[in-house]
Design a protein around this motif. Sequence first.
Motif, PDB file in Angstrom:
ATOM      1  N   ALA A 177      -7.741  -1.623   2.939  1.00 34.37           N
ATOM      2  CA  ALA A 177      -8.401  -0.612   3.783  1.00 34.37           C
ATOM      3  C   ALA A 177      -7.919  -0.545   5.253  1.00 34.37           C
ATOM      4  O   ALA A 177      -8.065   0.736   5.738  1.00 34.37           O
ATOM      5  N   LEU A 178      -7.259  -1.638   5.799  1.00 33.75           N
ATOM      6  CA  LEU A 178      -6.560  -1.710   6.948  1.00 33.75           C
ATOM      7  C   LEU A 178      -5.340  -0.358   6.959  1.00 33.75           C
ATOM      8  O   LEU A 178      -5.462   0.387   7.994  1.00 33.75           O
ATOM      9  N   ARG A 179      -4.755  -0.262   5.901  1.00 33.94           N
ATOM     10  CA  ARG A 179      -3.775   0.484   5.915  1.00 33.94           C
ATOM     11  C   ARG A 179      -4.079   1.878   5.382  1.00 33.94           C
ATOM     12  O   ARG A 179      -3.466   2.772   6.353  1.00 33.94           O
ATOM     13  N   THR A 180      -5.068   1.999   4.887  1.00 28.96           N
ATOM     14  CA  THR A 180      -5.756   3.329   4.849  1.00 28.96           C
ATOM     15  C   THR A 180      -6.352   3.891   6.043  1.00 28.96           C
ATOM     16  O   THR A 180      -6.066   5.080   6.532  1.00 28.96           O
ATOM     17  N   ALA A 181      -6.744   2.943   7.051  1.00 30.56           N
ATOM     18  CA  ALA A 181      -7.136   3.434   8.522  1.00 30.56           C
ATOM     19  C   ALA A 181      -6.023   3.793   9.372  1.00 30.56           C
ATOM     20  O   ALA A 181      -6.043   4.347  10.541  1.00 30.56           O
ATOM     21  N   GLY A 182      -4.838   3.355   8.797  1.00 30.78           N
ATOM     22  CA  GLY A 182      -3.526   3.794   9.636  1.00 30.78           C
ATOM     23  C   GLY A 182      -2.790   2.641  10.504  1.00 30.78           C
ATOM     24  O   GLY A 182      -2.175   2.662  11.145  1.00 30.78           O
ATOM     25  N   LEU A 183      -3.213   1.353  10.095  1.00 30.13           N
ATOM     26  CA  LEU A 183      -2.823  -0.138  10.750  1.00 30.13           C
ATOM     27  C   LEU A 183      -1.615  -0.627  10.008  1.00 30.13           C
ATOM     28  O   LEU A 183      -1.312  -0.168   8.698  1.00 30.13           O
ATOM     29  N   ASP A 184      -0.511  -1.095  10.896  1.00 36.89           N
ATOM     30  CA  ASP A 184       0.491  -1.490  10.196  1.00 36.89           C
ATOM     31  C   ASP A 184       0.162  -2.981   9.881  1.00 36.89           C
ATOM     32  O   ASP A 184      -0.134  -3.953  10.811  1.00 36.89           O
ATOM     33  N   VAL A 185       0.105  -3.467   8.378  1.00 40.69           N
ATOM     34  CA  VAL A 185      -0.483  -4.623   7.779  1.00 40.69           C
ATOM     35  C   VAL A 185       0.629  -5.693   7.232  1.00 40.69           C
ATOM     36  O   VAL A 185       1.468  -5.110   6.813  1.00 40.69           O
ATOM     37  N   THR A 186       0.533  -6.920   7.736  1.00 39.53           N
ATOM     38  CA  THR A 186       0.943  -7.928   7.275  1.00 39.53           C
ATOM     39  C   THR A 186       0.131  -8.884   6.528  1.00 39.53           C
ATOM     40  O   THR A 186      -1.098  -9.006   6.848  1.00 39.53           O
ATOM     41  N   THR A 187       0.548  -9.527   5.525  1.00 38.60           N
ATOM     42  CA  THR A 187      -0.273 -10.329   4.472  1.00 38.60           C
ATOM     43  C   THR A 187       0.395 -11.728   4.464  1.00 38.60           C
ATOM     44  O   THR A 187       1.670 -11.776   4.624  1.00 38.60           O
TER      45      THR A 187
END
Length: 443
Positions: A50-60
Amino acid sequence: MTPQAPPRVFQTPPVPPGVLAGAAELYVALHRDPELSGAEERTAARFAAALRTAGLDVTTGVGGHGVVGVLRNGPGPVVLIRAELDALPVREDTGLPYASTVTATARDGTPVPVMHACGHDAHLAALSGAAAALAGSADGWRGTLVAVGQPAEETLSGAAAMLADGLYTRFPAPSYALAQHVVPLPAGMVAHADGPLLAGSVTLEVLLHGRGGHAAAPQLAADPVITAAAVVMRLQTVVSRETGPGEPLVVTVGSVRAGTPGGGNVIADTATLEVTVRSFTDTGLERAVAAVRRIVRAEAAAAPEPAPPDPVVRVLSRSRPTVPDPAATGAVRRAHEAAFGAHRVARWQPSMATEDFALYGDAGLGLHGVPGVRTGYWMLGGTGPRQWAAAGGPGADAAGRLAALPANHSPLFAPHPRLTLETGIAAMAAAVRAALTMPAGVA
């Protein structure tokens, strides 16, 4: 005579339909498929997507299954917003079409039902919606947004794990950290505290030793159940006789274990208690813990000779009191009043519930080494209009309705999806904007 202007009608700031729909879809998926603390693999993956879809750079994989999304939008403050990934070992009884039927394996290997009975699914969905709304209106603010999905809040270990794994060094260190929590207030409302909002807690495991034997010859044994019963009763005096009437303190014995099923003719060797103390101050917590240790030692010393081994007291979990920063609280409250109207912004009575959010601020300085992080935290109403109107029966006042509603951790806990998410998204986005525009050095 100058005519008075008509009263202003406040409404929840409009959330873009696509943002609300995406948040609702995430909420239903999370509610239907919850995971226990430390096992939030699928939850983390959904939140990260969901965060990636919003355009954020995501780390898990931060501090376990923790998720961190970063949205940089020019120079300005860094604002961290946080929601929790984990659910509870509770069997859902809401009857909702998306109710959880998930069963997981507990740490001792036994199967347990799992439910989002505390609203963490709504927190995650609202946070992802706020991130999407802010990303879609980037021309109206400047700074950096850090969106955090934290594992293991219910075991009070996730915040420390993420900070120990470099949350404030691998990612932009925040000036502000914000969070919200769903409670059984009317949906559409938010509530702020003046001073402490949630208590700190310490949970202790107490192992009492005895000498096992035959139930027909108790004089030849040292029964640890008798010692455990004496400890339970004596612990009640920590509040009633050792604490001033004006100082809130709670001592709870939540678990007593001894013997085995079918062992009614056997005196056990050991008894185990789990004791939780809660206070709004660190000093109150330490004093209560010292009292528990003293009482345990004293009651164990009363066992018949020859004396059994000394009791063992072990800390299972610890949290600090949640005391939001006054300046951040004031700024966010004003932003919420502007967005929703003052009649929808209530005062929150401090609660003895606890969580680990305080570690993101100065309470966790020893973990993250970033002084001066201002924390903001508020409560988010989740009770739908029909449920609120029916609670407590005809003529019930607000206190009666609150007492009758299913509380957090209840198998009947069921926030109103649309109103809760719509208000939660708007409240979080308004709070972020308020933090981004706070003047430096506000005290």
